[in-house]
Enzyme design. Structure first.
Site, PDB file in Angstrom:
ATOM      1  N   CYS A  76      43.649 -42.793 -17.834  1.00  0.00           N
ATOM      2  CA  CYS A  76      44.202 -42.544 -19.159  1.00  0.00           C
ATOM      3  C   CYS A  76      43.161 -42.979 -20.179  1.00  0.00           C
ATOM      4  O   CYS A  76      41.957 -42.905 -19.918  1.00  0.00           O
ATOM      5  CB  CYS A  76      45.543 -43.267 -19.339  1.00  0.00           C
ATOM      6  SG  CYS A  76      45.452 -45.048 -19.109  1.00  0.00           S
ATOM      7  N   VAL A  77      43.579 -43.443 -21.331  1.00  0.00           N
ATOM      8  CA  VAL A  77      42.629 -43.776 -22.391  1.00  0.00           C
ATOM      9  C   VAL A  77      41.792 -44.996 -22.043  1.00  0.00           C
ATOM     10  O   VAL A  77      40.619 -45.084 -22.390  1.00  0.00           O
ATOM     11  CB  VAL A  77      43.382 -44.016 -23.720  1.00  0.00           C
ATOM     12  CG1 VAL A  77      42.410 -44.396 -24.830  1.00  0.00           C
ATOM     13  CG2 VAL A  77      44.154 -42.760 -24.117  1.00  0.00           C
TER      14      VAL A  77
END
Length: 459
Positions: free
Chosen positions: A27-28
Site C-alpha cells: 500500500c502507501v
C-alpha cells in the site's frame, strides 16, 4: 547491489522464502504478505532491519512498514523473487490451499482491490482541485479547451473505476486481468449507458437487465470479477488443453454476461448505495462528536492497517453523495496532529538525534500525509506524544465536524489535501477543516509541552 536488494533478501529469508508467499502487494507505506506458514516468521528480527519502521500481523496478513519508499522495496523484492509480476495470478493465488471462510476475508478482498488504485484516486482528485482553483482564480476559463481536457482527464479517474477495479480485482482473485477489465468496461459501454439514460427496458434471454448507472461504482466490478475468477478456473479445468486458449475465456464471458448484468452488478450497486447510506447515517447520528472520537482513535486503526477499510466508504460517498464527510476530514486532522505532537517532542527533548527524527517525521506527515514514521518512530514510542495527539484530534475533529468539513475529492492526507475541501463556489468546508486543524494542532502542541517529559525522550 541496489539500495533495497539487501533488505529484500533479508525480509524473504525471515518470512520463509518466496515459496511461503501466497499473495504479495503493498500500500502507501507497507509491504503486505499473505503467508502459507506464519510460524516461520521472525517478527522481532524483521523490526530490527535497517529500513524497516515496524512489522505486525493484521487479520492474518504480515505487514512490514517501510514508509514512503515502500515502492522501491516492493520493486526490489519483485525483481529478485518474481512475486510481484505474478501477484494474484493463477501462478500464485490459484494454488493456495483452501481456507475456511471468515468475515475478514471479505474486507481483505475489498482492500486488495482498492489499495492499488489509491494513487489514481489521489491524482484524479487533486487534478479536479487544480481545475477548480484555476476557475476561482480566473486563470482557467470554463470555455477553454485546456479546461475541457483537464476536466475529462480528472473525471476519467472516477468514471472508469469499474475498469480499473476489473484489473485489480482480477489480480487479487487470480483471474485473467484482461477479462476483468472487459467485465468492468461492459458496465460503461456508451450504448448501455445511453439505453439506461433513455429508459429503454433491456433484457437478456427474456430476463430483465437492472437499469443502473455503474459509472464511478466500486462493488459491482469487485463482485463480478470475484465470481468470474471461479468460473474461469472451472472452465480451465474442464476444457481440452488444445482449445483452452480461446475456449476458456469465451465460455467464461458467455456465462458472466447474464450473471453480471442481471444478478451481480445490480447486487453490487445496491450494496454500494446502502453502504453510502450507512456512512451518512453514522455521520448524521453521531454528529460532530463522532468525528472527534474517530479522529482521536484513528492512529490505532492505522496501526492495525485497517485504515484502508475506510477507503471504500470514502470512494462510495464521493461517487454517491459528491463529498466525503468522514474519512478524508479525520485522516487529514489525525495526520497533522501527529505532526504537532512530534514538534512538541522536538521542543522538549535535549537529545539531538531525537529532535532531528521528530522534525523530519513531522514534516513527512504534515506535508506528505504519511503517518507511520512519526507514529512508530516518535509518538507511540514515547507514549505521551500520542496522548497529546489524541486529545488534540478529538478537539479538532469536533470543530471540523460541527462546521461540516466535507471533502469533495480524494486527495493527499497532509496539507496538500486542503484544496479538496473547496466545493463548487463555496469555501465553507475549507474554512471548517482549517478551523479544525488550527484547534487540533494548537491543543496537541500545548498538551504535548505540558505532559511530555524531556528525560523520557531518549534513543
Amino acid at each position: 547491489m541496489g539500495k533495497y536488494d539487501e533488505l529484500a533478501d533479508k525480509i524473504m529469508n525471515l518470512i520463509g522464502g518466496k515459496e511461503n508467499v501466497s499473495f504479495f502487494t503493498h500500500c502507501v507505506t507497507r509491504l503486505r504478505f499473505n503467508l502459507k506458514d506464519q510460524s516461520v516468521v521472525d517478527l522481532k528480527e524483521i523490526e530490527q532491519l535497517k529500513g524497516v519502521i515496524g512489522a505486525q500481523w493484521s487479520n492474518g496478513q504480515l505487514q512490514i512498514i517501510i514508509g514512503q519508499t515502500v515502492p522501491d522495496a516492493y520493486r526490489a523484492i519483485s525483481e529478485r523473487t518474481g512475486l510481484g509480476a505474478q501477484e494474484g495470478t493463477a501462478a500464485t493465488a490459484g494454488k493456495d490451499e483452501k481456507k475456511k471462510f471468515h468475515p475478514s476475508m471479505i474486507l481483505d478482498g475489498i482492500i486488495g482491490c482498492l489499495t492499488p488504485l489509491i494513487p489514481v484516486m489521489i491524482t484524479a482528485g487533486m487534478l479536479k482541485v487544480v481545475v477548480l482553483l484555476g476557475e476561482m482564480s480566473g486563470l482557467l476559463s470554463t470555455e477553454s479547451p485546456t479546461h475541457l481536457i483537464f476536466s475529462f482527464v480528472a473525471d476519467a479517474g472516477f468514471y472508469f473505476l469499474p475498469v480499473f477495479i476489473g484489473a485489480t480485482a482480477a489480480r487479487k482473485f487470480g483471474a485473467n486481468m484482461g477479462l476483468g477489465m472487459m467485465m468492468g468496461a461492459s458496465l460503461l459501454h456508451p450504448n448501455f449507458m445511453q439505453a439506461i439514460a433513455d429508459g429503454t427496458a433491456l433484457n437478456l434471454f427474456g430476463l430483465p437487465v437492472y437499469p443502473a448507472s455503474y459509472a464511478s461504482s466500486i462493488f459491482p466490478a469487485i463482485l463480478t470479477v470475484y465470481i468470474m475468477s471461479k468460473v474461469e478456473k472451472f472452465f480451465g479445468n474442464y476444457t481440452p488443453a488444445a482449445l483452452r486458449t480461446f475456449l476458456q475465456p469465451l465460455l467464461t464471458i458467455i456465462v458472466m454476461i447474464p450473471l453480471s448484468l442481471i444478478v451481480l452488478s445490480p447486487a453490487g450497486a445496491i450494496v454500494g448505495e446502502y453502504f453510502a447510506k450507512v456512512m451518512t447515517w453514522l455521520y448524521e447520528t453521531t454528529g460532530f462528536l463522532g468525528i472527534g472520537v474517530l479522529t482521536s482513535i484513528l492512529p490505532f486503526v492505522i496501526m492495525t492497517g485497517m485504515h484502508l477499510a475506510l477507503n471504500p466508504g470514502s470512494f462510495q460517498m464521493l461517487a454517491t453523495l459528491g463529498y466525503d464527510s468522514i474519512v478524508m476530514p479525520t485522516m487529514v486532522l489525525s495526520n497533522l496532529n501527529q505532526g504537532a505532537a512530534a514538534l512538541a517532542v522536538a521542543v522538549k527533548t535535549k537529545n539531538k538525534e531525537v529532535r532531528s527524527l521528530a522534525i523530519s517525521s513531522a514534516i513527512t506527515v504534515i506535508v506528505g500525509g504519511v503517518s507511520e514514521p512519526v507514529m512508530f518512530g516518535i509518538n507511540l514510542k514515547y507514549k505521551r506524544p500520542m496522548i497529546a495527539a489524541m486529545v488534540g484530534s478529538f478537539c479538532g475533529g469536533c470543530v471540523a465536524g460541527l462546521f461540516k468539513a466535507h471533502a469533495y475529492a480524494f486527495a493527499s492526507m497532509g496539507v496538500f489535501g486542503f484544496p479538496a475541501f473547496i466545493g463548487d463556489n463555496s469555501l465553507s468546508a475549507l474554512y471548517a477543516i482549517l478551523a479544525g486543524v488550527a484547534v487540533g494542532m494548537i491543543v496537541t502542541f500545548l498538551t504535548g509541552l505540558f505532559i511530555i517529559k524531556a528525560e523520557e525522550l531518549v534513543q
